[in-house]
Write an enzyme that holds these catalytic residues in place. Structure first.
Site, PDB file in Angstrom:
ATOM      1  N   ILE A 169      51.243 130.175  73.405  1.00  0.00           N
ATOM      2  CA  ILE A 169      50.862 131.549  73.765  1.00  0.00           C
ATOM      3  C   ILE A 169      51.005 131.776  75.271  1.00  0.00           C
ATOM      4  CG2 ILE A 169      49.082 133.332  73.580  1.00  0.00           C
ATOM      5  CD1 ILE A 169      47.881 131.734  71.238  1.00  0.00           C
ATOM      6  N   ASP A 195      49.270 123.581  84.368  1.00  0.00           N
ATOM      7  CA  ASP A 195      49.370 122.984  83.030  1.00  0.00           C
ATOM      8  C   ASP A 195      49.507 121.470  83.176  1.00  0.00           C
ATOM      9  OD1 ASP A 195      50.503 124.300  80.018  1.00  0.00           O
ATOM     10  OD2 ASP A 195      50.484 122.118  80.364  1.00  0.00           O
ATOM     11  N   PHE A 249      44.195 129.872  79.170  1.00  0.00           N
ATOM     12  CA  PHE A 249      44.767 129.515  77.863  1.00  0.00           C
ATOM     13  C   PHE A 249      44.613 128.020  77.577  1.00  0.00           C
ATOM     14  CE2 PHE A 249      47.506 133.146  79.057  1.00  0.00           C
ATOM     15  CZ  PHE A 249      47.558 133.873  77.884  1.00  0.00           C
ATOM     16  N   THR A 305      39.109 132.359  70.252  1.00  0.00           N
ATOM     17  CA  THR A 305      39.718 132.409  68.923  1.00  0.00           C
ATOM     18  C   THR A 305      38.723 132.925  67.883  1.00  0.00           C
ATOM     19  OG1 THR A 305      40.463 130.964  67.116  1.00  0.00           O
ATOM     20  CG2 THR A 305      39.129 129.935  68.797  1.00  0.00           C
ATOM     21  N   ASP A 306      39.247 133.502  66.823  1.00  0.00           N
ATOM     22  CA  ASP A 306      38.369 133.967  65.737  1.00  0.00           C
ATOM     23  C   ASP A 306      37.675 132.799  65.029  1.00  0.00           C
ATOM     24  OD1 ASP A 306      40.544 132.920  64.317  1.00  0.00           O
ATOM     25  OD2 ASP A 306      40.894 134.726  63.121  1.00  0.00           O
ATOM     26  N   GLU A 307      38.198 131.572  65.210  1.00  0.00           N
ATOM     27  CA  GLU A 307      37.609 130.416  64.512  1.00  0.00           C
ATOM     28  C   GLU A 307      36.177 130.143  64.935  1.00  0.00           C
ATOM     29  OE1 GLU A 307      39.921 126.904  63.914  1.00  0.00           O
ATOM     30  OE2 GLU A 307      41.743 128.032  63.572  1.00  0.00           O
ATOM     31  N   TYR A 315      37.392 121.365  66.839  1.00  0.00           N
ATOM     32  CA  TYR A 315      38.153 122.326  67.661  1.00  0.00           C
ATOM     33  C   TYR A 315      37.368 123.615  67.855  1.00  0.00           C
ATOM     34  CZ  TYR A 315      41.233 126.266  68.625  1.00  0.00           C
ATOM     35  OH  TYR A 315      41.754 127.431  69.133  1.00  0.00           O
ATOM     36  N   LYS A 340      35.629 125.379  71.195  1.00  0.00           N
ATOM     37  CA  LYS A 340      35.955 126.730  71.681  1.00  0.00           C
ATOM     38  C   LYS A 340      34.688 127.590  71.736  1.00  0.00           C
ATOM     39  CE  LYS A 340      39.508 128.312  72.505  1.00  0.00           C
ATOM     40  NZ  LYS A 340      40.299 128.370  73.777  1.00  0.00           N
ATOM     41  N   ASN A 352      47.806 131.152  52.499  1.00  0.00           N
ATOM     42  CA  ASN A 352      48.804 130.184  52.972  1.00  0.00           C
ATOM     43  C   ASN A 352      49.972 130.074  52.001  1.00  0.00           C
ATOM     44  OD1 ASN A 352      47.194 129.664  55.171  1.00  0.00           O
ATOM     45  ND2 ASN A 352      46.227 127.851  54.255  1.00  0.00           N
TER      46      ASN A 352
HETATM   47  P1  NAD Z   1      49.130 125.048  72.737  1.00  0.00           P
HETATM   48  O1  NAD Z   1      48.538 123.797  72.202  1.00  0.00           O
HETATM   49  O2  NAD Z   1      50.487 125.458  72.290  1.00  0.00           O
HETATM   50  O3  NAD Z   1      49.172 124.978  74.336  1.00  0.00           O
HETATM   51  C1  NAD Z   1      48.130 124.462  75.100  1.00  0.00           C
HETATM   52  C2  NAD Z   1      48.624 124.260  76.532  1.00  0.00           C
HETATM   53  O4  NAD Z   1      47.515 123.794  77.332  1.00  0.00           O
HETATM   54  C3  NAD Z   1      49.732 123.211  76.658  1.00  0.00           C
HETATM   55  O5  NAD Z   1      50.749 123.682  77.518  1.00  0.00           O
HETATM   56  C4  NAD Z   1      49.018 122.004  77.266  1.00  0.00           C
HETATM   57  O6  NAD Z   1      49.871 121.184  78.067  1.00  0.00           O
HETATM   58  C5  NAD Z   1      47.942 122.687  78.121  1.00  0.00           C
HETATM   59  N1  NAD Z   1      46.788 121.817  78.374  1.00  0.00           N
HETATM   60  C6  NAD Z   1      46.085 121.061  77.487  1.00  0.00           C
HETATM   61  N2  NAD Z   1      45.099 120.396  78.112  1.00  0.00           N
HETATM   62  C7  NAD Z   1      45.153 120.750  79.418  1.00  0.00           C
HETATM   63  C8  NAD Z   1      44.375 120.417  80.566  1.00  0.00           C
HETATM   64  N3  NAD Z   1      43.339 119.559  80.480  1.00  0.00           N
HETATM   65  N4  NAD Z   1      44.698 120.976  81.756  1.00  0.00           N
HETATM   66  C9  NAD Z   1      45.748 121.826  81.845  1.00  0.00           C
HETATM   67  N5  NAD Z   1      46.521 122.171  80.805  1.00  0.00           N
HETATM   68  C10 NAD Z   1      46.223 121.646  79.604  1.00  0.00           C
HETATM   69  O7  NAD Z   1      48.050 126.195  72.430  1.00  0.00           O
HETATM   70  P2  NAD Z   1      48.270 127.738  72.045  1.00  0.00           P
HETATM   71  O8  NAD Z   1      48.452 127.863  70.596  1.00  0.00           O
HETATM   72  O9  NAD Z   1      49.272 128.331  72.977  1.00  0.00           O
HETATM   73  O10 NAD Z   1      46.823 128.305  72.392  1.00  0.00           O
HETATM   74  C11 NAD Z   1      46.499 128.739  73.707  1.00  0.00           C
HETATM   75  C12 NAD Z   1      45.065 129.234  73.736  1.00  0.00           C
HETATM   76  O11 NAD Z   1      44.883 130.291  72.816  1.00  0.00           O
HETATM   77  C13 NAD Z   1      44.053 128.160  73.354  1.00  0.00           C
HETATM   78  O12 NAD Z   1      42.923 128.306  74.192  1.00  0.00           O
HETATM   79  C14 NAD Z   1      43.698 128.491  71.916  1.00  0.00           C
HETATM   80  O13 NAD Z   1      42.395 128.071  71.611  1.00  0.00           O
HETATM   81  C15 NAD Z   1      43.816 129.995  71.926  1.00  0.00           C
HETATM   82  N6  NAD Z   1      44.160 130.635  70.638  1.00  0.00           N
HETATM   83  C16 NAD Z   1      45.229 130.193  69.895  1.00  0.00           C
HETATM   84  C17 NAD Z   1      45.587 130.858  68.711  1.00  0.00           C
HETATM   85  C18 NAD Z   1      46.778 130.413  67.886  1.00  0.00           C
HETATM   86  O14 NAD Z   1      46.955 130.930  66.799  1.00  0.00           O
HETATM   87  N7  NAD Z   1      47.617 129.518  68.356  1.00  0.00           N
HETATM   88  C19 NAD Z   1      44.847 131.964  68.302  1.00  0.00           C
HETATM   89  C20 NAD Z   1      43.753 132.385  69.078  1.00  0.00           C
HETATM   90  C21 NAD Z   1      43.441 131.718  70.251  1.00  0.00           C
HETATM   91  O1  DAU Z   2      42.599 131.498  63.986  1.00  0.00           O
HETATM   92  C1  DAU Z   2      43.120 131.115  65.228  1.00  0.00           C
HETATM   93  C2  DAU Z   2      43.489 129.653  65.206  1.00  0.00           C
HETATM   94  O2  DAU Z   2      44.675 129.527  64.451  1.00  0.00           O
HETATM   95  C3  DAU Z   2      43.666 129.067  66.596  1.00  0.00           C
HETATM   96  O3  DAU Z   2      42.431 129.112  67.262  1.00  0.00           O
HETATM   97  C4  DAU Z   2      44.191 127.628  66.532  1.00  0.00           C
HETATM   98  O4  DAU Z   2      44.479 127.165  67.841  1.00  0.00           O
HETATM   99  C5  DAU Z   2      45.451 127.611  65.700  1.00  0.00           C
HETATM  100  O5  DAU Z   2      45.911 126.273  65.572  1.00  0.00           O
HETATM  101  C6  DAU Z   2      45.198 128.229  64.329  1.00  0.00           C
HETATM  102  O6  DAU Z   2      44.319 127.396  63.535  1.00  0.00           O
HETATM  103  P1  DAU Z   2      44.578 127.166  61.964  1.00  0.00           P
HETATM  104  O7  DAU Z   2      43.875 125.945  61.545  1.00  0.00           O
HETATM  105  O8  DAU Z   2      44.331 128.409  61.201  1.00  0.00           O
HETATM  106  O9  DAU Z   2      46.182 126.952  62.026  1.00  0.00           O
HETATM  107  P2  DAU Z   2      47.166 125.906  61.316  1.00  0.00           P
HETATM  108  O10 DAU Z   2      48.559 126.369  61.590  1.00  0.00           O
HETATM  109  O11 DAU Z   2      46.822 124.503  61.632  1.00  0.00           O
HETATM  110  O12 DAU Z   2      46.862 126.134  59.771  1.00  0.00           O
HETATM  111  C7  DAU Z   2      46.970 127.425  59.185  1.00  0.00           C
HETATM  112  C8  DAU Z   2      46.541 127.302  57.728  1.00  0.00           C
HETATM  113  O13 DAU Z   2      47.501 126.519  57.029  1.00  0.00           O
HETATM  114  C9  DAU Z   2      45.215 126.589  57.548  1.00  0.00           C
HETATM  115  O14 DAU Z   2      44.520 127.183  56.474  1.00  0.00           O
HETATM  116  C10 DAU Z   2      45.620 125.154  57.207  1.00  0.00           C
HETATM  117  C11 DAU Z   2      46.929 125.347  56.464  1.00  0.00           C
HETATM  118  N1  DAU Z   2      47.900 124.249  56.606  1.00  0.00           N
HETATM  119  C12 DAU Z   2      48.252 123.835  57.854  1.00  0.00           C
HETATM  120  C13 DAU Z   2      49.157 122.805  58.037  1.00  0.00           C
HETATM  121  C14 DAU Z   2      49.539 122.342  59.420  1.00  0.00           C
HETATM  122  C15 DAU Z   2      48.470 123.668  55.477  1.00  0.00           C
HETATM  123  O15 DAU Z   2      48.171 124.052  54.330  1.00  0.00           O
HETATM  124  N2  DAU Z   2      49.368 122.656  55.647  1.00  0.00           N
HETATM  125  C16 DAU Z   2      49.719 122.185  56.883  1.00  0.00           C
HETATM  126  O16 DAU Z   2      50.530 121.243  56.973  1.00  0.00           O
END
Ligand code: NAD
Ligand code: DAU
Length: 357
Positions: A20, A42, A90, A148-150, A173, A177, A272
């Site tokens: 993100i 980062d 982030f 995050t909504d989690e 996780y 958060k 899913n």
């Molecule tokens: P990501 O895992 O793709 O990226 C995380 C980044 O943080 C990486 O570039 C990593 O190198 C860096 N990082 C990790 N530890 C660090 C540290 N100690 N110091 C500096 N940098 C560090 O994650 P993402 O999916 O891009 O998520 C970004 C943010 O958004 C997170 O805070 C996550 O909780 C939040 N978020 C993610 C989602 C989603 O669906 N992916 C949804 C809602 C919120």
């Molecule tokens: O809701 C926001 C969150 O979404 C973020 O805060 C997290 O950083 C992000 O990783 C994500 O969490 P989820 O656990 O929802 O995402 P993930 O892609 O790991 O899984 C999505 C759904 O799919 C979940 O119900 C688990 C399922 N899943 C996931 C994987 C990797 C499977 O069924 N099989 C799989 O192999």
């Protein structure tokens, strides 16, 4: 700014090499947002990939700093050098399955990292940093926590998460958060630090690490490898295109009210199994590739965001429909196989090492 909101000059973005964060950096540079400088701090963990930023890395307003958000000395030095007025945090350990195996890393990165940033920002921005009662800050500064909504836990078949839903996290996780959100709240209540928290639903789009559902399933389907669906696959996630998350964050930075939490989502609930079948259809692969595997422990059944607050109070709305967004995203992964291969093989880490040691 565009809408007469707060104007940002120097922005600290943490975790900008991740999924993100890198989308956010490309978004604000390419959509020509008005700012002077952004520094991307980062640590380049397994999830950080500077190749995600190649298209903007030569922009004169962009700078990269390799380091850890838990490294207080480094964060202080960055504040002294660049005098940020805005922080967008982030950086985090973001993958639920990894948190089940290695919870401690999630606690230090996500909670202690957040507290370090908050504390340095507070000292740098407070007008009387030595006075423990002072709640006066330099005008126009803002700290935004990307949450995050989690943190709200799991929903049953009905209802939505609003900003006042009690926090009830279920995985290491989401607990980390939620802990971070609590610390952000404490810095607002106790020290008056100007903060916002955004809580977004599941993101999808380009440059997502292929450990997460959508890119993982595309990768497996393409190679005719079994698609591992946890449990019955009837868990529900509320999907939002990453560029809509980016525009929501920018909107909150510009016009969010100090101290407020904003939920972000686009009303796109899918099971899913629906997502997996949609990927198989798009790739012309058979559903027989689906393999139901053991469920994730503590697996949240359903997430769904009520986005009334950000849409009505700040006028934000998503651009993508899920149908267009998922199609574009699947095509992106098919057209960026080199990126996927370098990420899955770890070759990108060599690039980062050669660039930055
Ligand atoms: P990501 O895992 O793709 O990226 C995380 C980044 O943080 C990486 O570039 C990593 O190198 C860096 N990082 C990790 N530890 C660090 C540290 N100690 N110091 C500096 N940098 C560090 O994650 P993402 O999916 O891009 O998520 C970004 C943010 O958004 C997170 O805070 C996550 O909780 C939040 N978020 C993610 C989602 C989603 O669906 N992916 C949804 C809602 C919120
Ligand atoms: O809701 C926001 C969150 O979404 C973020 O805060 C997290 O950083 C992000 O990783 C994500 O969490 P989820 O656990 O929802 O995402 P993930 O892609 O790991 O899984 C999505 C759904 O799919 C979940 O119900 C688990 C399922 N899943 C996931 C994987 C990797 C499977 O069924 N099989 C799989 O192999």
């Amino acid at each position: 700014g565009s809408g007469g909101g707060r104007y940002m000059k120097r922005i600290l973005i943490t975790g900008g090499a991740g999924f993100i964060g890198s989308n956010f950096i490309r978004y604000i540079i390419k959509s020509q947002k008005n700012f002077e400088l952004l520094v991307n701090l980062d640590l380049l963990t397994y999830a950080g990939n500077l190749e995600n930023l190649q298209s903007i890395e030569s922009d004169s307003r962009y700078m990269f700093a390799k380091g850890d958000v838990r490294d207080r000395t480094l964060v202080e030095k960055l504040f002294e050098t660049y005098d940020f007025d805005t922080v967008v945090h982030f950086a985090a350990e973001s993958h639920v399955d990894r948190s089940i195996i290695e919870p401690e890393l999630f606690l230090t990165t996500n909670i202690v990292g957040t507290q370090t940033l908050l504390d340095v920002a507070k000292r740098h921005w407070n007008l009387s940093p030595k006075d423990k009662y002072s709640q006066e800050y330099r005008a126009g500064v803002r700290y935004l926590q990307v949450s995050t909504d989690e943190v709200y836990g799991a929903l049953g078949t009905a209802g939505f998460f609003t900003e006042t839903t009690p926090l009830s996290p279920n995985s290491p996780y989401s607990a980390s958060k939620a802990g971070a959100d609590m610390i952000v709240r404490a810095y607002y209540e106790t020290y008056g630090l100007p903060v916002n928290i955004t809580r977004c639903s599941n993101n999808y789009g380009p440059y997502q690490f292929p450990e997460k559902l959508i890119p993982l399933m595309v990768h497996h389907a393409q190679r005719n490898v079994a698609l591992p669906v946890y449990g019955d696959g009837m868990q529900i996630r509320d999907w939002l295109h990453v560029s809509d998350h980016c525009s929501a964050i920018w909107t909150v930075l510009e016009s969010g009210r100090v101290g407020e939490v904003y939920n972000v989502g686009g009303n796109n609930e899918r099971t899913n199994i629906e997502i997996v079948k949609c990927i198989l259809r798009e790739l012309g692969r058979p559903e027989s590739l689906i393999e139901h595997v053991k469920d994730r422990p503590g697996h949240d059944r359903r997430y769904a965001i009520d986005n009334t607050k950000i849409t009505t109070q700040l006028g934000w709305k998503p651009f993508y429909t899920f149908e267009v967004g998922i199609h574009e995203t699947i095509q992106w992964y098919l057209n960026h196989q080199t990126w996927v291969e370098r990420v899955t093989s770890g070759a990108y880490r060599k690039y980062c090492q050669e660039m930055y040691g």
